[in-house]
Design a protein around this motif. Structure first.
Motif, PDB file in Angstrom:
ATOM      1  N   UNK A 109      55.939  22.816 -32.276  1.00  0.00           N
ATOM      2  CA  UNK A 109      55.558  23.041 -33.667  1.00  0.00           C
ATOM      3  C   UNK A 109      54.324  22.200 -33.985  1.00  0.00           C
ATOM      4  N   UNK A 110      53.239  22.834 -34.512  1.00  0.00           N
ATOM      5  CA  UNK A 110      53.135  24.249 -34.853  1.00  0.00           C
ATOM      6  C   UNK A 110      52.763  25.105 -33.646  1.00  0.00           C
ATOM      7  N   UNK A 111      53.193  26.396 -33.718  1.00  0.00           N
ATOM      8  CA  UNK A 111      52.797  27.368 -32.694  1.00  0.00           C
ATOM      9  C   UNK A 111      52.839  28.770 -33.303  1.00  0.00           C
ATOM     10  N   UNK A 126      66.733  28.386 -33.207  1.00  0.00           N
ATOM     11  CA  UNK A 126      65.365  27.998 -32.832  1.00  0.00           C
ATOM     12  C   UNK A 126      65.206  26.493 -33.001  1.00  0.00           C
ATOM     13  N   UNK A 127      64.854  25.824 -31.912  1.00  0.00           N
ATOM     14  CA  UNK A 127      64.671  24.373 -31.954  1.00  0.00           C
ATOM     15  C   UNK A 127      63.180  24.069 -31.847  1.00  0.00           C
ATOM     16  N   UNK A 128      62.649  23.416 -32.873  1.00  0.00           N
ATOM     17  CA  UNK A 128      61.201  23.143 -32.877  1.00  0.00           C
ATOM     18  C   UNK A 128      60.934  21.693 -32.484  1.00  0.00           C
ATOM     19  N   UNK A 136      49.338  17.860 -28.627  1.00  0.00           N
ATOM     20  CA  UNK A 136      49.730  18.022 -27.214  1.00  0.00           C
ATOM     21  C   UNK A 136      51.260  18.019 -27.113  1.00  0.00           C
ATOM     22  N   UNK A 137      51.782  18.580 -25.988  1.00  0.00           N
ATOM     23  CA  UNK A 137      53.248  18.573 -25.831  1.00  0.00           C
ATOM     24  C   UNK A 137      53.710  17.309 -25.125  1.00  0.00           C
ATOM     25  N   UNK A 138      54.965  16.971 -25.408  1.00  0.00           N
ATOM     26  CA  UNK A 138      55.615  15.883 -24.681  1.00  0.00           C
ATOM     27  C   UNK A 138      56.633  16.560 -23.765  1.00  0.00           C
ATOM     28  N   UNK A 160      47.072  26.957 -27.439  1.00  0.00           N
ATOM     29  CA  UNK A 160      48.096  27.160 -28.459  1.00  0.00           C
ATOM     30  C   UNK A 160      47.499  27.753 -29.748  1.00  0.00           C
ATOM     31  N   UNK A 161      48.160  28.764 -30.265  1.00  0.00           N
ATOM     32  CA  UNK A 161      47.821  29.307 -31.575  1.00  0.00           C
ATOM     33  C   UNK A 161      48.742  28.626 -32.595  1.00  0.00           C
ATOM     34  N   UNK A 162      48.269  27.946 -33.617  1.00  0.00           N
ATOM     35  CA  UNK A 162      46.912  27.976 -34.162  1.00  0.00           C
ATOM     36  C   UNK A 162      46.066  26.743 -33.830  1.00  0.00           C
ATOM     37  N   UNK A 163      46.528  25.845 -32.929  1.00  0.00           N
ATOM     38  CA  UNK A 163      45.806  24.568 -32.799  1.00  0.00           C
ATOM     39  C   UNK A 163      44.590  24.681 -31.878  1.00  0.00           C
ATOM     40  N   UNK A 164      44.602  25.643 -30.940  1.00  0.00           N
ATOM     41  CA  UNK A 164      43.436  25.906 -30.097  1.00  0.00           C
ATOM     42  C   UNK A 164      43.391  25.128 -28.800  1.00  0.00           C
TER      43      UNK A 164
END
Ligand code: PMP
Length: 355
Positions: A109-111, A126-128, A136-138, A160-164
């Protein structure tokens, strides 16, 4: 009326629909489309192919010619492929096939919001997992959530949409190898990053890669591509509706895939424009753009609702993502033609000075 609607499952009645802004503006930079129309010589080939389609017959249910061309384009054997009426349909197929027991889907999140909307519609919890400060992801947090919740699916849109931003191969592969869930790597914007995880498919049974022709110039065709190991494809294919790729789309996509030089030329024009727009946004007072490897740029302003309204008044439509949390006062703009981008930047410069 009340009773009739009670027949609809609560999860669906509680859903907020996926909103598409239908405001009509001459400069449309809100939907991550390719701004360039087909070159004339390709348009002629498309017209010829369309005139030969037998509309009284059903389409090829397996879209064999198209799969052959896609197999060649992506360097993936045909048996690794399944096609969808847009990648939205493939996201739905994955979620339907895994909606048994008490299913959970994990998303950052966000995605892209359709993972959550479709997940809830077909019965997933749904788990965000929040992305970090740089979006960035962990991987450890994702793997941990998958194990704890026995998640069946993880969606990672990269870029990633919307972060790019694009998550690094190492981090994504850490999630693929560290979890039992199906890990769906959505490369809808992969053509603008020039990178892909396709070479890792063969050795990772739980890896699914999604691609689409929508962002590179064929949004109107509705053609999404799923690549995964053949045993998994065979199962997911049972969810696909017969004849899901209509004859007109099959015919046009075949012409385009036989002429990818023209499309690649357009992608090559969009990438330097993205860098130019990023730098110009960075130079505007009160605007913070985020680095992008996609065909759009996320940026933060002081008052997104106001700027959105004023841009529409000037005939420019971009996406207003303003909502409490990480996307507060954030907007997303698709990279357009140099003229469209110039118009946007000029309008923003004037509006922000007068704000
Ligand atoms: N995935 C991502 C990350 C997207 O942004 C989109 C389009 N907004 C899609 C999938 C769906 O694309 P399509 O159905 O047009 O192939």
């Amino acid at each position: 009326m009340g009773n009739t609607l009670e027949l609809i499952k609560t999860e669906i009645r509680d859903l907020l629909p996926y909103k598409i802004d239908e405001t009509c503006c001459p400069i449309k930079l809100d939907a991550n489309e390719n701004p360039y129309p087909l070159p004339d010589e390709l348009r002629e080939k498309v017209n010829k192919a369309l005139s030969e389609v037998l509309l009284n017959r059903y389409p090829d249910p397996d879209a064999r010619e198209l799969k052959g061309l896609i197999s060649h384009w992506l360097s993936v054997p045909e048996e690794f492929l399944m096609l969808g009426n847009g990648s939205d349909e493939l996201i739905q197929a994955i979620l339907i096939a895994t909606s048994w027991g008490s299913p959970t889907v994990v998303v950052p999140s966000p995605t892209f919001s359709m993972y959550k909307i479709t997940g809830l519609a077909v019965g997933h919890r749904v788990l965000e997992i929040p992305l970090d400060k740089s979006f960035d992801i962990d991987p450890a947090a994702v793997i941990d959530a998958c194990g704890r919740e026995r998640a069946k699916v993880v969606f990672l849109s990269t870029p990633n949409n919307p972060t790019g931003n694009r998550f690094s191969d190492d981090k994504v592969l850490e999630v693929v190898k560290g979890s039992h869930a199906l890990v769906v790597v959505d490369e809808a914007y992969g053509d603008f990053s020039g990178k892909t995880l396709v070479p890792y498919l063969k050795e990772n049974m739980n890896l699914i890669i999604l691609k689409t022709l929508s962002k590179i110039g064929m949004a109107g065709l509705r053609l999404g591509i799923m690549a995964a190991n053949p045993d998994l494809i065979n199962e997911l294919d049972k969810v696909r509706l017969p004849y899901n790729i209509n004859s007109l789309s099959q015919a046009v996509a075949a012409v385009l895939l036989n002429n990818m030089d023209a499309i690649n030329g357009q992608i090559d024009a969009i990438i330097p424009e993205r860098e130019r727009v990023y730098r110009a946004l960075r130079d505007l007072d009160g605007v913070t753009p985020y680095p992008s490897e996609a065909n759009f740029i996320l940026f933060k302003v002081r008052d997104a609702d106001d700027l959105h309204k004023r841009l529409v008044e000037k005939g420019i439509l971009i996406r207003n993502l303003n909502r409490p949390g990480r996307l507060e006062n954030c907007m997303r703009v698709t990279v357009g033609t140099p003229e469209e981008n110039g118009a946007l930047l000029g309008a923003m410069a004037k509006l922000l000075i007068n704000a």
